[in-house]
Design an enzyme around this catalytic site. Structure first.
Site, PDB file in Angstrom:
ATOM      1  N   ARG A  79     -15.027  50.984 -37.535  1.00 27.70           N
ATOM      2  CA  ARG A  79     -16.266  50.357 -37.084  1.00 27.70           C
ATOM      3  C   ARG A  79     -17.070  49.945 -38.309  1.00 27.70           C
ATOM      4  NH1 ARG A  79     -14.144  49.878 -32.943  1.00 27.70           N
ATOM      5  NH2 ARG A  79     -14.800  50.489 -30.848  1.00 27.70           N
ATOM      6  N   GLU A 101     -21.369  41.758 -35.398  1.00 24.84           N
ATOM      7  CA  GLU A 101     -20.227  40.920 -34.989  1.00 24.84           C
ATOM      8  C   GLU A 101     -20.685  39.977 -33.887  1.00 24.84           C
ATOM      9  OE1 GLU A 101     -17.065  43.606 -33.888  1.00 24.84           O
ATOM     10  OE2 GLU A 101     -16.913  44.443 -35.896  1.00 24.84           O
ATOM     11  N   HIS A 107     -12.193  41.549 -36.034  1.00 26.79           N
ATOM     12  CA  HIS A 107     -12.026  42.704 -35.136  1.00 26.79           C
ATOM     13  C   HIS A 107     -10.793  42.522 -34.224  1.00 26.79           C
ATOM     14  CE1 HIS A 107     -14.456  46.193 -33.190  1.00 26.79           C
ATOM     15  NE2 HIS A 107     -13.162  46.404 -33.095  1.00 26.79           N
TER      16      HIS A 107
HETATM   17  C1  GLV Z   1     -11.388  48.568 -30.839  1.00 26.20           C
HETATM   18  O1  GLV Z   1     -12.104  48.458 -31.779  1.00 26.20           O
HETATM   19  C2  GLV Z   1     -11.325  49.730 -30.019  1.00 26.20           C
HETATM   20  O2  GLV Z   1     -12.154  50.629 -30.173  1.00 26.20           O
HETATM   21  O3  GLV Z   1     -10.431  49.801 -29.163  1.00 26.20           O
END
Ligand code: GLV
Length: 335
Positions: free
Chosen positions: A241, A270, A289
């Protein structure tokens, strides 16, 4: 009457069809997430939510949704959901662990290899004509990267994903050290890795890779002081994260050469604005991401989220329940 489900984004058609057998389903079919106001409004009238990590499921929303019994998140991380509040209100929260371990570990390695061997820079060099303009086909000092063999990989957070990343490191003959709040002696033995304190990990690693969930304790875990402890030649990888790293401090570190580079899949904000200072740095690789974004994995994630919803609708405890304490508060099911 079937319970009502609001899905905050469109997933695979067959998964929606399957859910429609158990729920009266409404799908938000736009590419962009529903604005908070819409989410709030929808949550008020439904029994279940199918959410993504970009949906803010805070206490305000949970408290204003009297019929809501379950929030099924299609992600392993759930820092967007106020789980404590959900438990207090008797709302079940589920996530999708396990199914995205491989894809995320693979993306982490894609980033490690790309930053170590300057793959993005090299691609640009060819594609935008620099190679051609210079007219030098091969030069002993052209686009030199660093080798992984014999280097130290520091894994911060040895959960499923961190563990798999550590395991793959063996194929590159790397030394692996890790830090976690829970010591994993079983894995130390199995993977031939060594536990160290975070500060030591930062001082000794050639590559630091982050795999902790985002919690109040891990927010800005990698801050200015810790970045200064890293080797000048070190690379930082983040597929966890964005907020685990203090971005301002990271930019300083990259600009001023406290570390050599970073490869990031996640950001404090984001989507990342193309004018963000990170985008002007050459020693950085950025992906949007997408660590879990393989067809196989996204399908499994959607299916697991659906499985959680269906199990709950049948009065069963969902297979990947995040807040087991909620069972004391309310039995599973919509009855
Ligand atoms: C993606 O970032 C997730 O947490 O699955």
């Amino acid at each position: 009457m079937k319970p009502r489900l609001f899905m905050t984004r469109e997933v695979f058609g067959d998964v929606i069809d399957k859910l429609s057998g158990y729920f009266d389903v409404e799908v938000w079919d736009k590419f962009k997430e529903p604005p908070y106001g819409v989410l709030l409004d929808k949550a008020r009238g439904v029994d279940a939510l199918f959410t993504l990590l970009t949906d803010k499921i805070d206490c305000n929303l949970l408290s204003s949704a009297p019929r809501l019994r379950i929030v099924a998140q299609m992600a392993v991380g759930f820092d967007n959901i106020d789980v404590k509040c959900a438990s207090e209100l008797g709302v079940y929260v589920t996530n999708t662990p396990g199914v995205l371990t491989e894809a995320t570990a693979e993306h982490t390695w894609a980033l490690i290899l790309s930053i170590a061997r300057r793959i993005v820079e090299a691609d640009t060099y060819v594609r935008w004509g620099e190679w051609w303009r210079r007219g030098t086909a091969w030069h002993p000092l052209m686009l030199l990267g660093v080798e992984l063999q014999g280097k130290t990989l520091g894994v911060v957070g040895l959960g499923r994903i961190g563990g798999r990343v550590a395991e793959i490191a063996r194929a590159f003959n790397m030394r692996v050290i890790y830090y976690d709040v829970v010591r994993r002696r079983d894995l130390e033995e199995k993977l031939g890795i060594e536990y160290v304190e975070l500060e030591k990990l930062l001082e000794e690693s050639d590559i630091v890779t982050l795999h902790t969930p985002l919690t109040p304790e891990t927010k800005h875990l990698i801050n200015e002081e810790r970045l200064r402890k890293m080797k000048k030649t070190a690379l930082l990888i983040n597929t966890a994260r964005g907020a685990i790293v203090d971005t301002e401090a990271l930019i300083k570190a990259l600009r001023e050469g406290w570390i050599a580079g970073a490869a990031l899949d996640v950001f404090e904000g984001e989507p990342l604005n193309p004018n963000h200072p990170l985008t002007s740095l050459k020693n950085v690789i950025l992906t949007p991401h997408i660590a879990s974004a393989t067809l196989e994995t996204r399908r499994k994630m959607a299916e697991l989220a659906a499985e959680n919803l269906i199990a709950f609708s049948q009065g069963e405890i969902p297979p990947t329940l995040v807040n087991p304490e909620v069972v004391q508060k309310r039995r599973p099911g919509f009855a």
